[in-house]
Design a protein around this motif. Structure first.
Motif, PDB file in Angstrom:
ATOM      1  N   LEU A 386      -1.567  23.257  28.679  1.00 12.85           N
ATOM      2  CA  LEU A 386      -0.173  23.039  28.769  1.00 12.85           C
ATOM      3  C   LEU A 386       0.108  22.363  30.485  1.00 12.85           C
ATOM      4  CD1 LEU A 386       2.882  23.488  28.069  1.00 12.85           C
ATOM      5  CD2 LEU A 386       2.572  25.621  29.051  1.00 12.85           C
ATOM      6  N   ALA A 387       0.576  21.203  30.094  1.00  7.91           N
ATOM      7  CA  ALA A 387       0.869  20.303  31.367  1.00  7.91           C
ATOM      8  C   ALA A 387       2.247  20.393  31.910  1.00  7.91           C
ATOM      9  CB  ALA A 387       0.469  19.173  31.351  1.00  7.91           C
ATOM     10  N   TYR A 388       2.331  20.677  33.192  1.00  7.62           N
ATOM     11  CA  TYR A 388       3.724  20.594  33.963  1.00  7.62           C
ATOM     12  C   TYR A 388       3.834  20.097  35.185  1.00  7.62           C
ATOM     13  CZ  TYR A 388       1.919  24.784  36.609  1.00  7.62           C
ATOM     14  OH  TYR A 388       1.452  25.431  37.291  1.00  7.62           O
ATOM     15  N   ASN A 389       4.859  19.490  35.818  1.00  4.66           N
ATOM     16  CA  ASN A 389       4.923  18.906  37.080  1.00  4.66           C
ATOM     17  C   ASN A 389       5.180  20.183  38.043  1.00  4.66           C
ATOM     18  OD1 ASN A 389       7.303  18.676  35.852  1.00  4.66           O
ATOM     19  ND2 ASN A 389       8.265  18.265  37.656  1.00  4.66           N
ATOM     20  N   ASN A 417      -1.382  21.926  36.410  1.00  2.00           N
ATOM     21  CA  ASN A 417      -0.344  21.448  37.274  1.00  2.00           C
ATOM     22  C   ASN A 417      -0.486  19.862  37.807  1.00  2.00           C
ATOM     23  OD1 ASN A 417       1.973  21.621  39.400  1.00  2.00           O
ATOM     24  ND2 ASN A 417       0.184  21.677  40.757  1.00  2.00           N
ATOM     25  N   GLN A 418       0.441  19.085  37.879  1.00  2.00           N
ATOM     26  CA  GLN A 418       0.379  17.715  38.306  1.00  2.00           C
ATOM     27  C   GLN A 418       1.621  17.263  38.990  1.00  2.00           C
ATOM     28  OE1 GLN A 418       0.060  15.795  34.354  1.00  2.00           O
ATOM     29  NE2 GLN A 418      -1.925  16.709  33.741  1.00  2.00           N
ATOM     30  N   GLU A 419       1.246  16.353  39.901  1.00  2.00           N
ATOM     31  CA  GLU A 419       2.383  15.677  40.737  1.00  2.00           C
ATOM     32  C   GLU A 419       3.276  14.754  39.773  1.00  2.00           C
ATOM     33  OE1 GLU A 419       2.994  16.487  43.871  1.00  2.00           O
ATOM     34  OE2 GLU A 419       1.239  18.032  43.716  1.00  2.00           O
ATOM     35  N   TRP A 420       4.220  14.611  40.232  1.00  2.00           N
ATOM     36  CA  TRP A 420       5.312  14.193  39.583  1.00  2.00           C
ATOM     37  C   TRP A 420       4.925  12.767  38.982  1.00  2.00           C
ATOM     38  CZ3 TRP A 420       8.785  15.086  36.083  1.00  2.00           C
ATOM     39  CH2 TRP A 420       9.861  14.168  35.651  1.00  2.00           C
ATOM     40  N   LYS A 421       4.495  11.939  39.780  1.00  2.00           N
ATOM     41  CA  LYS A 421       4.082  10.528  39.476  1.00  2.00           C
ATOM     42  C   LYS A 421       2.968  10.311  38.650  1.00  2.00           C
ATOM     43  CE  LYS A 421       5.522   8.156  43.575  1.00  2.00           C
ATOM     44  NZ  LYS A 421       5.313   7.118  44.746  1.00  2.00           N
ATOM     45  N   THR A 422       1.987  11.372  38.847  1.00  2.00           N
ATOM     46  CA  THR A 422       0.702  11.336  37.665  1.00  2.00           C
ATOM     47  C   THR A 422       1.391  12.104  36.556  1.00  2.00           C
ATOM     48  OG1 THR A 422      -0.640  11.926  39.883  1.00  2.00           O
ATOM     49  CG2 THR A 422      -1.377  12.671  37.420  1.00  2.00           C
ATOM     50  N   PHE A 423       2.173  12.932  36.382  1.00  2.00           N
ATOM     51  CA  PHE A 423       2.660  13.670  35.114  1.00  2.00           C
ATOM     52  C   PHE A 423       3.499  12.388  34.366  1.00  2.00           C
ATOM     53  CE2 PHE A 423       6.035  15.978  33.026  1.00  2.00           C
ATOM     54  CZ  PHE A 423       5.334  17.020  32.371  1.00  2.00           C
ATOM     55  N   LEU A 424       4.030  11.607  35.060  1.00  2.77           N
ATOM     56  CA  LEU A 424       5.030  10.780  34.352  1.00  2.77           C
ATOM     57  C   LEU A 424       3.924   9.793  33.707  1.00  2.77           C
ATOM     58  CD1 LEU A 424       8.044   9.841  36.416  1.00  2.77           C
ATOM     59  CD2 LEU A 424       8.017  11.389  34.024  1.00  2.77           C
ATOM     60  N   GLN A 425       2.952   9.339  34.361  1.00  5.50           N
ATOM     61  CA  GLN A 425       2.182   8.314  34.101  1.00  5.50           C
ATOM     62  C   GLN A 425       1.359   8.960  32.868  1.00  5.50           C
ATOM     63  OE1 GLN A 425      -1.221   7.503  36.692  1.00  5.50           O
ATOM     64  NE2 GLN A 425      -1.204   5.414  36.307  1.00  5.50           N
ATOM     65  N   LYS A 426       0.957  10.320  32.948  1.00  7.17           N
ATOM     66  CA  LYS A 426       0.070  10.788  31.580  1.00  7.17           C
ATOM     67  C   LYS A 426       0.896  10.897  30.427  1.00  7.17           C
ATOM     68  CE  LYS A 426      -3.544  13.212  34.238  1.00  7.17           C
ATOM     69  NZ  LYS A 426      -4.561  12.753  33.454  1.00  7.17           N
ATOM     70  N   LYS A 430       0.400   9.032  26.847  1.00  4.72           N
ATOM     71  CA  LYS A 430       0.000   9.927  26.020  1.00  4.72           C
ATOM     72  C   LYS A 430      -1.218  10.689  26.366  1.00  4.72           C
ATOM     73  CE  LYS A 430       0.923  10.146  21.566  1.00  4.72           C
ATOM     74  NZ  LYS A 430       0.888   9.850  20.181  1.00  4.72           N
ATOM     75  N   ASP A 431      -1.388  10.793  27.374  1.00  9.14           N
ATOM     76  CA  ASP A 431      -2.777  11.636  27.717  1.00  9.14           C
ATOM     77  C   ASP A 431      -2.339  12.937  28.220  1.00  9.14           C
ATOM     78  OD1 ASP A 431      -5.122  12.452  28.818  1.00  9.14           O
ATOM     79  OD2 ASP A 431      -4.727  11.464  30.893  1.00  9.14           O
TER      80      ASP A 431
END
Length: 538
Positions: A386-389, A417-426, A430-431
């Motif tokens: 489960l990914a979240y920014n 947990n992912q930083e916002w820019k990385t999260f949006l990119q993924k 569809k990663d």
């Protein structure tokens, strides 16, 4: 009969309106402070200041201070003239003609013309631009938008044309009752062609940017601050009060709150959830809860097994106890979400959905049954990431969700947990497997939420459903609000049956605001709170 109805409707749509005083409306008797500067928390670092690439709230807040479209919103969320002073629609509601103001200028003093709008609209749908909101133009049914964005027609064929410097004509391929509401989104703001073509990706740097609204960029230190200063070229500058606004990208809500307490921040982006009751007791006049157009989700990558199975998706949705989430974990009046569209949306009546009528015990029993049918139980648990920014609130909710799934279904969840820019990119690539997401309405109408899940929508899960698309298509051509609402209800029912995402709760917006800040709207259900509406009292 049909022609008569259209003529009457066109008469209602056709406007000849002198622009009202849109900017700060300082009440009589209020004494303004000598220094008119404000600091706003912005949560995340801004990924972009280019209106064509904006797809998040952090960017949107800043862009809406620097750029403006044909129309904007007043403090109550009503559509009012902005760079256009009036407009009219043809009898068939497919051709809109906008008359621009005579005195509108870019921040560099050059005139803003209808040709700037034509260039900017075509830039967004041009496949070479790869703008994330190109789909929005298709949803607005601007003629040929879908074909252009997919490279099937030339950019020049887009239904947007500058008749002359002051007149812009927009042609739709079908009537869209809420079309003018859609124009408030930043993807429909004009940009300065010379700046874009001269500086390329660097055109939004402080030394290069040219803006169209009340403020211009003076300083941008990534991950530290973004500073805007008043633009004297703005057409309504005489009614603007705040001279400088600083946006701070503070993801840690406790840090933001502590800086608010010291007076360093005037308006926060949010606040620590666990301190809600304490803050409400200590600062009741500063903690503001306002209506909001937003839904909090968990998105599925439906191309990845087992999330290509609707039974698994529905089981995970049913197993979440939304009463605990909204009343105990959040506790700020957020309504639990069982559908896509919030109840705060004007004119929308939610349909009765079978799973929303169950009590939580019944939903859990159904969830366990669905998981068993899909081949999973506590002896053969489902496992996923489960990914979240980065944000403490998202983290706390993710932990709660994982615990509920573990307890009721035996599901094992790994949090990422992912930083916002990385999260949006993924998300865009569809990663992901399952990801936290939220959708804030671009305008106050149900289609802004439902169209996201159309095949042509932004829809990071890339879910596609013929029945859903058909209901949305029928809604766009409905002859009355009642009929349109019935099609929206059909779309909601299809969504609930397929569950391409898990709606968790509908937003309210709660922020902390220093008492001396005036002009902050408590009525507008959209996210927009323009700095040009604000002022500091003595």
């Amino acid at each position: 009969m049909q022609g008569s109805r259209l003529s009457k409707l066109a008469a209602l749509i056709a406007l000849s309106v002198a622009a009202p005083a849109m900017a700060a409306d300082v009440p009589a008797g209020v004494t303004l402070a000598k220094v008119q500067e404000i600091v706003r928390g912005n949560g995340d670092e801004v990924p972009t200041l280019d209106p064509a690439y904006s797809s998040d709230n952090a960017s949107s807040r800043v862009i809406q201070d620097m750029f403006e479209g044909l129309v904007t919103q007043d403090l109550n969320g009503n559509i009012v003239p902005a760079l256009a002073t009036r407009w009219q629609a043809s009898d068939d509601r497919k051709v809109f003609t906008f008359e621009l103001r005579d005195d509108i200028k870019w921040s560099n003093g050059e005139p803003i013309t209808a040709h700037d709008f034509e260039y900017s609209f075509k830039r967004v749908v041009d496949p070479k631009t790869a703008a994330p909101y190109a789909w929005y133009y298709s949803t607005a049914h601007i003629a040929n938008a879908d074909a252009v964005s997919h490279g099937e027609k030339a950019v020049e064929s887009l239904g947007v044309k500058a008749i002359d410097d002051r007149t812009l004509q927009i042609t739709l391929d079908k009537p869209v009752p809420h079309f003018t509401k859609m124009l408030v989104h930043e993807s429909m703001f004009p940009v300065n062609r010379k700046a874009v073509e001269t500086y390329g990706d660097r055109w939004t740097k402080p030394e290069n940017i040219v803006t169209s609204s009340a403020y211009k960029l003076s300083n941008w230190v990534v991950n530290e601050k973004l500073v805007l200063e008043r633009s004297p070229s703005y057409w309504n500058d005489t009614k603007t009060v705040i001279n400088k606004v600083t946006y701070l990208p503070i993801q840690d809500l406790k840090s933001e709150y502590n800086r608010y307490l010291t007076g360093e921040i005037d308006i926060t982006s949010s606040f620590p959830l666990e301190l809600y009751n304490t803050i409400k007791k200590q600062r009741p006049g500063e903690l503001l809860t306002v209506p909001s157009l937003g839904t909090y989700y968990y998105l599925f990558n439906i191309d990845q097994a087992p999330f290509d199975d609707a039974r698994v998706r529905k089981a995970l949705a049913y197993a979440l106890d939304r009463d605990v989430i909204t009343q105990v974990i959040l506790g700020q009046g957020q309504p639990p979400a069982y559908g896509v569209t919030p109840g705060s949306v004007a004119g929308f009546d939610a349909p009765e959905l079978a799973w929303s009528e169950m009590n939580q015990k019944e939903r859990i029993i159904k969830a366990q049954q669905l998981m068993a049918e899909a081949g999973y139980d506590k002896t053969n648990p489902l496992k996923f990431e489960l990914a979240y920014n980065t944000n403490e609130s998202h983290k706390k909710l993710a932990i709660v969700m994982a615990s509920m799934w573990k307890k009721t279904l035996g599901v094992e969840v790994e949090l990422a947990n992912q930083e916002w820019k990385t999260f949006l990119q993924k998300l865009s690539q569809k990663d992901f497997t399952v990801a936290r997401y939220a959708w804030m309405g671009d305008y106050n109408e149900a289609s802004t939420f439902l169209s996201y899940f159309e095949t042509s929508g932004m829809n990071y899960s890339k879910w596609s459903n013929e029945a859903f698309d058909k209901a949305m298509q029928q809604a766009s051509t409905a002859s009355s609000d009642k009929e349109r609402n019935s099609y929206y209800q059909q779309a909601e029912k299809v969504f609930a049956q397929e569950m391409p995402a898990i709606p968790v709760y509908h937003y309210t917006r709660t922020v902390l605001k220093q008492p001396e800040v005036g002009g902050y709207s408590l009525k507008n259900a959209s996210e927009s709170r323009y700095t040009r509406d604000l002022y500091i009292t003595k």
